[in-house]
Scaffold this motif. Structure first.
Motif, PDB file in Angstrom:
ATOM      1  N   ALA A   1       0.830  -1.206   0.000  1.00 57.85           N
ATOM      2  CA  ALA A   1       0.000   0.000   0.000  1.00 57.85           C
ATOM      3  C   ALA A   1       0.863   1.253   0.000  1.00 57.85           C
ATOM      4  N   GLY A   2       1.974   1.221   0.723  1.00 58.31           N
ATOM      5  CA  GLY A   2       2.856   2.382   0.763  1.00 58.31           C
ATOM      6  C   GLY A   2       3.464   2.702  -0.591  1.00 58.31           C
ATOM      7  N   ALA A   3       3.884   1.647  -1.312  1.00 54.20           N
ATOM      8  CA  ALA A   3       4.473   1.866  -2.635  1.00 54.20           C
ATOM      9  C   ALA A   3       3.429   2.410  -3.606  1.00 54.20           C
ATOM     10  N   VAL A   4       2.204   1.897  -3.529  1.00 51.63           N
ATOM     11  CA  VAL A   4       1.141   2.359  -4.423  1.00 51.63           C
ATOM     12  C   VAL A   4       0.791   3.809  -4.119  1.00 51.63           C
ATOM     13  N   ASN A   5       0.688   4.148  -2.828  1.00 51.00           N
ATOM     14  CA  ASN A   5       0.378   5.517  -2.449  1.00 51.00           C
ATOM     15  C   ASN A   5       1.467   6.477  -2.907  1.00 51.00           C
ATOM     16  N   ALA A   6       2.725   6.056  -2.750  1.00 46.78           N
ATOM     17  CA  ALA A   6       3.840   6.886  -3.216  1.00 46.78           C
ATOM     18  C   ALA A   6       3.858   6.990  -4.738  1.00 46.78           C
ATOM     19  N   ALA A   7       3.514   5.888  -5.413  1.00 45.95           N
ATOM     20  CA  ALA A   7       3.499   5.900  -6.878  1.00 45.95           C
ATOM     21  C   ALA A   7       2.472   6.894  -7.407  1.00 45.95           C
ATOM     22  N   VAL A   8       1.303   6.954  -6.770  1.00 45.27           N
ATOM     23  CA  VAL A   8       0.274   7.907  -7.199  1.00 45.27           C
ATOM     24  C   VAL A   8       0.775   9.336  -7.029  1.00 45.27           C
TER      25      VAL A   8
ATOM     26  N   LEU B   1      -9.089  -4.016   4.387  1.00 46.64           N
ATOM     27  CA  LEU B   1      -8.085  -4.176   3.340  1.00 46.64           C
ATOM     28  C   LEU B   1      -6.703  -4.424   3.935  1.00 46.64           C
ATOM     29  N   GLN B   2      -6.412  -3.755   5.060  1.00 45.04           N
ATOM     30  CA  GLN B   2      -5.120  -3.984   5.715  1.00 45.04           C
ATOM     31  C   GLN B   2      -5.018  -5.423   6.230  1.00 45.04           C
ATOM     32  N   TRP B   3      -6.099  -5.926   6.817  1.00 45.29           N
ATOM     33  CA  TRP B   3      -6.101  -7.310   7.317  1.00 45.29           C
ATOM     34  C   TRP B   3      -5.879  -8.298   6.176  1.00 45.29           C
TER      35      TRP B   3
ATOM     36  N   ASN C   1      -3.900  -4.649  -1.002  1.00 41.26           N
ATOM     37  CA  ASN C   1      -2.880  -3.635  -0.731  1.00 41.26           C
ATOM     38  C   ASN C   1      -2.931  -2.495  -1.747  1.00 41.26           C
ATOM     39  N   ILE C   2      -3.133  -2.840  -3.011  1.00 38.38           N
ATOM     40  CA  ILE C   2      -3.221  -1.811  -4.052  1.00 38.38           C
ATOM     41  C   ILE C   2      -4.416  -0.900  -3.808  1.00 38.38           C
ATOM     42  N   LEU C   3      -5.561  -1.504  -3.484  1.00 40.12           N
ATOM     43  CA  LEU C   3      -6.760  -0.704  -3.214  1.00 40.12           C
ATOM     44  C   LEU C   3      -6.564   0.187  -1.990  1.00 40.12           C
ATOM     45  N   ARG C   4      -5.915  -0.359  -0.944  1.00 44.45           N
ATOM     46  CA  ARG C   4      -5.687   0.450   0.255  1.00 44.45           C
ATOM     47  C   ARG C   4      -4.778   1.636  -0.054  1.00 44.45           C
ATOM     48  N   GLY C   5      -3.785   1.415  -0.906  1.00 41.76           N
ATOM     49  CA  GLY C   5      -2.914   2.513  -1.286  1.00 41.76           C
ATOM     50  C   GLY C   5      -3.634   3.589  -2.088  1.00 41.76           C
ATOM     51  N   LEU C   6      -4.705   3.193  -2.786  1.00 43.70           N
ATOM     52  CA  LEU C   6      -5.440   4.134  -3.625  1.00 43.70           C
ATOM     53  C   LEU C   6      -6.529   4.902  -2.876  1.00 43.70           C
TER      54      LEU C   6
ATOM     55  N   SER D   1      -4.486  12.960  -1.121  1.00 44.68           N
ATOM     56  CA  SER D   1      -4.673  14.409  -1.122  1.00 44.68           C
ATOM     57  C   SER D   1      -5.836  14.798  -2.036  1.00 44.68           C
ATOM     58  N   LEU D   2      -6.565  15.829  -1.629  1.00 43.99           N
ATOM     59  CA  LEU D   2      -7.650  16.334  -2.478  1.00 43.99           C
ATOM     60  C   LEU D   2      -7.117  16.851  -3.813  1.00 43.99           C
ATOM     61  N   LEU D   3      -5.895  17.362  -3.805  1.00 44.88           N
ATOM     62  CA  LEU D   3      -5.290  17.816  -5.055  1.00 44.88           C
ATOM     63  C   LEU D   3      -4.999  16.639  -5.979  1.00 44.88           C
ATOM     64  N   THR D   4      -4.688  15.490  -5.405  1.00 44.73           N
ATOM     65  CA  THR D   4      -4.501  14.282  -6.213  1.00 44.73           C
ATOM     66  C   THR D   4      -5.800  13.893  -6.901  1.00 44.73           C
ATOM     67  N   ILE D   5      -6.897  13.944  -6.160  1.00 48.20           N
ATOM     68  CA  ILE D   5      -8.200  13.603  -6.735  1.00 48.20           C
ATOM     69  C   ILE D   5      -8.549  14.568  -7.866  1.00 48.20           C
ATOM     70  N   LEU D   6      -8.283  15.861  -7.651  1.00 44.23           N
ATOM     71  CA  LEU D   6      -8.545  16.858  -8.691  1.00 44.23           C
ATOM     72  C   LEU D   6      -7.725  16.557  -9.941  1.00 44.23           C
ATOM     73  N   ALA D   7      -6.457  16.219  -9.751  1.00 41.22           N
ATOM     74  CA  ALA D   7      -5.595  15.935 -10.898  1.00 41.22           C
ATOM     75  C   ALA D   7      -6.077  14.712 -11.669  1.00 41.22           C
ATOM     76  N   ILE D   8      -6.518  13.688 -10.964  1.00 39.17           N
ATOM     77  CA  ILE D   8      -7.010  12.477 -11.637  1.00 39.17           C
ATOM     78  C   ILE D   8      -8.268  12.780 -12.440  1.00 39.17           C
TER      79      ILE D   8
END
Length: 427
Positions: free
Chosen positions: A57-64, A192-194, A208-213, A218-225
């Motif tokens: 999840a950490g890698a996915v969150n950082a990747a986004v 999802l963590q469990w 894990n991928i879903l939890r990272g997403l 950030s709200l700015l991330t949602i705006l950008a997507i």
């Protein structure tokens, strides 16, 4: 036709398709299928190598977070080049966006004021590029390079006269800036963590991928997507978008139908700069907590590479940005171990490309070269346990070169991209 598009304008939607047969179309369905196959491949690789960061999840969150500024720069390039203006100056516009984003947030003590200021800073760079290329006919590459140099020089000067006077600031960085709020989808984080901690094949990886997403986004991330489907709708589903794209395909024909080519090119390049500036504001407020000199690190150029990989389409561009952000996230976390495991993914992908080239395209020589490359990468993977830090730091740039070399066969830029245009030249 609907959406205000006249019958006379319809042939200019994609003029080149009447001459050149398109052999491959990167649709949303294809992207979703490819995404599912990639998750399956990453799950298999994680199980075989034990590199848990491949799907953590950490890698996915950082990747986004790392993909968003690349995607915004790529969207900026898409707007500009669809109108026929090459925008090499995206890097300089992003630099202006980083400084303006930090300055606006500090000046008004509001992160969203910084977002607006960053977009305005990038738009000013876009306006300058449009003035040089559209009005005065300056070569697009020369103008873009000049803006890159100008953006760096202007922000260095402004930092010394503003941030250096603020507590916690300096000649090359700002004080800490307010950050946009982060949100998480309620009620799903703990389940999802469990499930992710069980390390089950595929199920845990998907969790894990879903939890990272869906956590700490950030709200700015949602705006950008959201800007990705919005760009698709505006450029491909409206009369305005059709006319803008006609300026990049055949400006003479567009002018003959009453389209003000100069106006559409100006709008496209200014929007391009605003999107790049928004990416710069994201770097200063979300990816970091302050403006720092050099924090764009070539992301404007990588955004252009993502746009080319996506074949000048929003969906493919988003996929390219996500891939570059993912490789960057891996090398920043457990670089040697994760990047080494990624070699196995590269081997499988190269084998798939070789089979496709041999069976579908009947390109024996190209398939042979790709197959040899797969064997070489596999030998490196089998004989080593990790990748030296000197190589992991350049993983995103190597990925850029590999992807562009493999995608080169299907690229189809706008027909008049980068071609100088003068009003009335078709008469």
């Amino acid at each position: 036709m609907s959406n205000g598009v006249t019958t006379a304008e319809a042939p200019f939607l994609e003029p080149k398709t009447q001459v050149r047969k398109r052999t491959f179309k990167l649709s949303w369905q294809t992207l979703l299928l490819a995404l599912g196959g990639l998750v399956l491949l990453l799950s298999f690789t994680r199980t075989v190598t034990g590199a848990v960061d491949l799907t953590s999840a950490g890698a996915v969150n950082a990747a986004v977070a790392l993909a968003v500024p690349i995607g915004l720069a790529g969207l900026g390039g898409l707007w500009s080049e669809r109108a026929g203006v090459v925008n090499i100056g995206l890097e300089g516009m992003m630099i202006m966006g980083t400084w303006c984003g930090a300055w606006g947030a500090l000046q008004f003590d509001n992160p969203w004021a910084g977002v607006v200021a960053g977009a305005i800073g990038g738009a000013l760079g876009g306006l300058l590029h449009a003035l040089a290329t559209v009005t005065f006919g300056v070569d697009h590459i020369i103008s873009g390079v000049a803006i890159n140099i100008l953006g760096l020089g202007v922000t260095q000067f402004l930092s010394k006269v503003t941030f250096a006077e603020m507590p916690g600031g300096g000649d090359s960085q700002s004080p800490p800036v307010p950050k946009p709020e982060v949100v998480s989808l309620p009620l799903v984080g703990e389940p999802l963590q469990w499930l992710g901690q069980k390390q089950w094949f595929l199920l845990s990886d998907v969790a894990n991928i879903l939890r990272g997403l869906v956590t700490n986004v950030s709200l700015l991330t949602i705006l950008a997507i959201l800007l990705v489907p919005l760009t698709y709708y505006v450029l491909w589903r409206t009369a305005f978008g059709l006319r803008l794209r006609s300026c990049g395909e055949s400006p003479v024909a567009a002018e003959s139908l009453g389209v003000n080519v100069y106006t559409y090119k100006y709008v496209a390049v200014v929007v391009s700069g605003a999107l790049a500036g928004l990416g710069g504001a994201f770097l200063a407020q979300v990816a970091a907590s302050a403006y720092r000199e050099g924090q764009t690190s070539g992301r404007g150029f990588i955004g252009l590479a993502a746009m080319i990989f996506g074949n000048w389409r929003p969906g493919g561009l988003a996929a390219g940005a996500a891939m570059f952000g993912y490789t960057d996230a891996l090398q920043l976390r457990r670089g040697g171990e994760s990047v080494h495991a990624l070699l196995l993914v590269v081997v499988v992908l190269l084998v798939g490309v070789a089979v496709y080239q041999l069976v579908r395209q009947n390109r024996t020589r190209a398939a042979l070269v790709t197959g040899v490359a797969a064997i070489v990468v596999f030998v490196v993977f089998a004989l080593t346990d990790t990748i030296p830090a000197e190589f992991t730091s350049v993983t995103p740039h190597i990925t850029t070169l590999l992807v562009l070399s493999l995608a080169a066969q299907r690229l189809r830029p706008p027909a008049a991209d980068g071609v100088p245009y003068r009003k009335g030249q078709g008469k």
